[in-house]
Design a protein around this motif. Sequence first.
Motif, PDB file in Angstrom:
ATOM      1  N   PHE A  57       0.817  -1.206   0.000  1.00  0.00           N
ATOM      2  CA  PHE A  57       0.000   0.000   0.000  1.00  0.00           C
ATOM      3  C   PHE A  57       0.858   1.267   0.000  1.00  0.00           C
ATOM      4  N   ASP A  58       1.860   1.322   0.882  1.00  0.00           N
ATOM      5  CA  ASP A  58       2.708   2.517   0.987  1.00  0.00           C
ATOM      6  C   ASP A  58       3.488   2.757  -0.307  1.00  0.00           C
ATOM      7  N   ALA A  59       3.985   1.683  -0.919  1.00  0.00           N
ATOM      8  CA  ALA A  59       4.708   1.815  -2.179  1.00  0.00           C
ATOM      9  C   ALA A  59       3.770   2.307  -3.278  1.00  0.00           C
ATOM     10  N   ALA A  60       2.513   1.862  -3.249  1.00  0.00           N
ATOM     11  CA  ALA A  60       1.544   2.306  -4.252  1.00  0.00           C
ATOM     12  C   ALA A  60       1.248   3.798  -4.098  1.00  0.00           C
ATOM     13  N   VAL A  61       1.078   4.252  -2.855  1.00  0.00           N
ATOM     14  CA  VAL A  61       0.856   5.687  -2.633  1.00  0.00           C
ATOM     15  C   VAL A  61       2.052   6.472  -3.160  1.00  0.00           C
ATOM     16  N   HIS A  90       4.201   5.597  -5.501  1.00  0.00           N
ATOM     17  CA  HIS A  90       4.198   5.546  -6.967  1.00  0.00           C
ATOM     18  C   HIS A  90       3.204   6.547  -7.555  1.00  0.00           C
ATOM     19  N   TRP A  91       1.964   6.491  -7.065  1.00  0.00           N
ATOM     20  CA  TRP A  91       0.931   7.361  -7.626  1.00  0.00           C
ATOM     21  C   TRP A  91       1.244   8.834  -7.399  1.00  0.00           C
ATOM     22  N   THR A  92       1.788   9.175  -6.221  1.00  0.00           N
ATOM     23  CA  THR A  92       2.031  10.584  -5.923  1.00  0.00           C
ATOM     24  C   THR A  92       3.345  11.097  -6.504  1.00  0.00           C
ATOM     25  N   GLN A  93       4.424  10.312  -6.392  1.00  0.00           N
ATOM     26  CA  GLN A  93       5.740  10.800  -6.818  1.00  0.00           C
ATOM     27  C   GLN A  93       6.036  10.543  -8.291  1.00  0.00           C
ATOM     28  N   VAL A  94       5.636   9.398  -8.797  1.00  0.00           N
ATOM     29  CA  VAL A  94       5.917   9.068 -10.203  1.00  0.00           C
ATOM     30  C   VAL A  94       4.816   9.599 -11.121  1.00  0.00           C
TER      31      VAL A  94
END
Length: 181
Positions: free
Chosen positions: A27-31, A33-37
């Motif tokens: 979940f944290d990695a997905a957040v 990815h969506w916000t930073q990448v």
Amino acid sequence: MAQETKAPGKIAALGDIMQLAYVPEDFDAAVKHWTQVMGVGPFFLIEGIHLDGMKYRGQPTEAVFDLALAYWGDMQIELIRPRDNHPSVYTGEYGATGNGLHHVCILVDDIAHARAVCEAEGAEVMIEGTFGTSQAIYVDAGGGPGTLVEILQQDKDGPDLFGMVKAAGIGWDGSEPLRRL
């Protein structure tokens, strides 16, 4: 551009897709990815959700989950984190989508009508329940994981959570990418 047509009485005729939802492995990695990448955000986190009257395949369930919402233009992005292994579409065979699409969501004015259309098309109601004054069902029209459709009827007199989340993303500067509600 050709005018879009949808066969009356079919699930797609109930409404346009307004959300893409994921149950990411991390979940944290997905957040991140969506916000930073991807530059989508900020995400608003709602923790410890249990739908009132929640049923999975017609049987009561005590499933609890967290969700985070943001907008990419007019498309809502939802990230879901199951908090337990109680039966739900977020765990087991339906939760196993890796990092791929879990479900789409459409908004309707009449959830009873939507349910009747889905049943007429042979779509199984997987999850049902209420969140505040909003009612939701998730249906599987036979495609299995990644092809679930969430059908949501919002209380038009209730708070405009989606509007608030969408407004926060307009001109977002990247600060505070995950905000708790």
